[in-house]
Design a protein around this motif. Structure first.
Motif, PDB file in Angstrom:
ATOM      1  N   ASP A 152       0.835  -1.194   0.000  1.00 44.67           N
ATOM      2  CA  ASP A 152       0.000   0.000   0.000  1.00 44.67           C
ATOM      3  C   ASP A 152       0.875   1.251   0.000  1.00 44.67           C
ATOM      4  OD1 ASP A 152       0.897   0.357   2.610  1.00 44.67           O
ATOM      5  OD2 ASP A 152      -0.894  -0.546   3.493  1.00 44.67           O
ATOM      6  N   GLU A 153       0.225   2.387   0.003  1.00 40.21           N
ATOM      7  CA  GLU A 153       0.950   3.653  -0.071  1.00 40.21           C
ATOM      8  C   GLU A 153       1.890   3.851   1.100  1.00 40.21           C
ATOM      9  OE1 GLU A 153      -1.453   7.219  -1.671  1.00 40.21           O
ATOM     10  OE2 GLU A 153      -2.964   5.881  -0.804  1.00 40.21           O
TER      11      GLU A 153
ATOM     12  N   LYS B 117       5.046   1.870   0.604  1.00 43.35           N
ATOM     13  CA  LYS B 117       5.866   2.481  -0.439  1.00 43.35           C
ATOM     14  C   LYS B 117       6.593   3.710   0.097  1.00 43.35           C
ATOM     15  CE  LYS B 117       5.806   4.064  -5.243  1.00 43.35           C
ATOM     16  NZ  LYS B 117       6.749   5.186  -4.952  1.00 43.35           N
ATOM     17  N   ALA B 118       5.891   4.520   0.889  1.00 41.14           N
ATOM     18  CA  ALA B 118       6.507   5.725   1.442  1.00 41.14           C
ATOM     19  C   ALA B 118       7.684   5.371   2.346  1.00 41.14           C
ATOM     20  CB  ALA B 118       5.471   6.536   2.216  1.00 41.14           C
TER      21      ALA B 118
ATOM     22  N   ARG C  92       9.346  11.814   2.788  1.00 45.74           N
ATOM     23  CA  ARG C  92       8.653  10.518   2.834  1.00 45.74           C
ATOM     24  C   ARG C  92       8.379  10.081   4.284  1.00 45.74           C
ATOM     25  NH1 ARG C  92       5.549   8.855  -0.608  1.00 45.74           N
ATOM     26  NH2 ARG C  92       5.100  11.037  -0.149  1.00 45.74           N
TER      27      ARG C  92
ATOM     28  N   TRP D 159       5.480  12.159   5.553  1.00 44.70           N
ATOM     29  CA  TRP D 159       4.220  11.711   4.952  1.00 44.70           C
ATOM     30  C   TRP D 159       3.764  10.405   5.582  1.00 44.70           C
ATOM     31  CZ3 TRP D 159       1.933   7.666   2.588  1.00 44.70           C
ATOM     32  CH2 TRP D 159       0.746   7.916   1.884  1.00 44.70           C
ATOM     33  N   TYR D 160       4.687   9.484   5.748  1.00 42.75           N
ATOM     34  CA  TYR D 160       4.343   8.186   6.337  1.00 42.75           C
ATOM     35  C   TYR D 160       3.800   8.364   7.748  1.00 42.75           C
ATOM     36  CZ  TYR D 160       4.856   3.618   8.513  1.00 42.75           C
ATOM     37  OH  TYR D 160       4.610   2.456   9.208  1.00 42.75           O
TER      38      TYR D 160
ATOM     39  N   ILE E 198      -4.222   4.876   6.290  1.00 43.78           N
ATOM     40  CA  ILE E 198      -4.196   3.898   5.211  1.00 43.78           C
ATOM     41  C   ILE E 198      -4.383   2.483   5.744  1.00 43.78           C
ATOM     42  CG2 ILE E 198      -2.703   2.864   3.445  1.00 43.78           C
ATOM     43  CD1 ILE E 198      -1.435   5.675   3.151  1.00 43.78           C
TER      44      ILE E 198
END
Length: 244
Positions: A25-26, A29-30, A49, A52-53, A60
């Motif tokens: 999932d996103e 990936k982050a 990153r 954001w994570y 998510i």
């Protein structure tokens, strides 16, 4: 008895990490991008990153809870050691959470964020100071946050505050043993990579907790409690360091 979040972190991190990466999932990936950018020396991109994570991972996938406060923060601290803006960013997030708690709008999860970051930064004394503030001004919230603060209180020798919320040393250790055995049973029932390592880590945490309690009881001159603590823990983890 409920298993404290801190004990579930290690188990959940190991259980959910493989599944989460499979899902790709996103959030995964982050975090992967952050690691890759750090390895390649692209530190500003790595920081973006990580930020954001940390902000979006739980939205998510709630299964990211353990990874977010363990592996991800360790990676962020590694970046911060190389790139000062990453340290400033991590502290800013921590400080914003502290303000939220002090304003009475924070939750136990917010406190857990702060404690986890302080642990990575080696600033456990700040977590104790925050818990003392909650104890004085928001005791109901302090009670809910105790399971995220107990280890830090022990490590910092805050016996009076620890026993106020955690009870006596023996009853507290009984709970820790029950939680440890719950985690071990959970790991043995799952075919998860590194489950043996997770069990060993849980063993080590229980031994470390026992030794901390024993040291405090010894300092108080309570030989009876020292014997009880060692006897209880040794039945669960027969480690020579805690043999009665």
């Amino acid at each position: 008895m409920k298993t404290p979040v801190r004990l579930l972190l290690a188990a959940l991190a190991l259980i959910t990490l493989p599944a989460a990466h499979a899902k790709d999932d996103e959030a995964d990936k982050a975090l992967g991008d952050a690691r890759a950018f750090t390895d390649s020396g692209e530190y500003a991109k790595a920081l973006e990153r990580h930020e954001w994570y940390h902000k979006n991972a739980l939205r998510i996938n709630r299964a990211q809870y353990g990874v977010r406060l363990s592996f991800a923060l360790s990676d962020w601290k590694d970046l911060a050691d190389k790139y000062p803006p990453a340290l400033a960013s991590l502290k800013a997030i921590r400080d914003a959470d502290v303000k939220e708690l002090e304003a009475g709008t924070g939750k136990p999860e917010t406190f857990h964020n702060v404690v986890s970051i302080n642990e990575k930064l080696g600033e456990e004394a700040a977590s104790v100071a925050l818990f003392k503030s909650l104890d004085a001004k928001q005791p109901a919230l302090a009670k809910k946050c105790f399971s995220r603060a107990d280890k830090t209180l022990l490590n910092q020798g805050e016996v009076e505050l620890f026993t106020k919320y955690g009870g006596g040393f023996v009853s507290y250790l009984e709970g820790e043993i029950a939680n440890h055995e719950h985690v071990v049973a959970m790991m043995k029932s799952t075919a998860v990579p590194m489950s043996a390592r997770s069990i060993k880590n849980s063993d080590e945490r229980l031994v470390a907790t026992t030794l901390e309690l024993v040291a405090l009881a010894t300092k108080q001159g309570d030989a009876t409690t020292v014997t009880k603590l060692k006897t209880l823990a040794f039945k669960s983890v027969p480690d020579p360091r805690i043999k009665p």
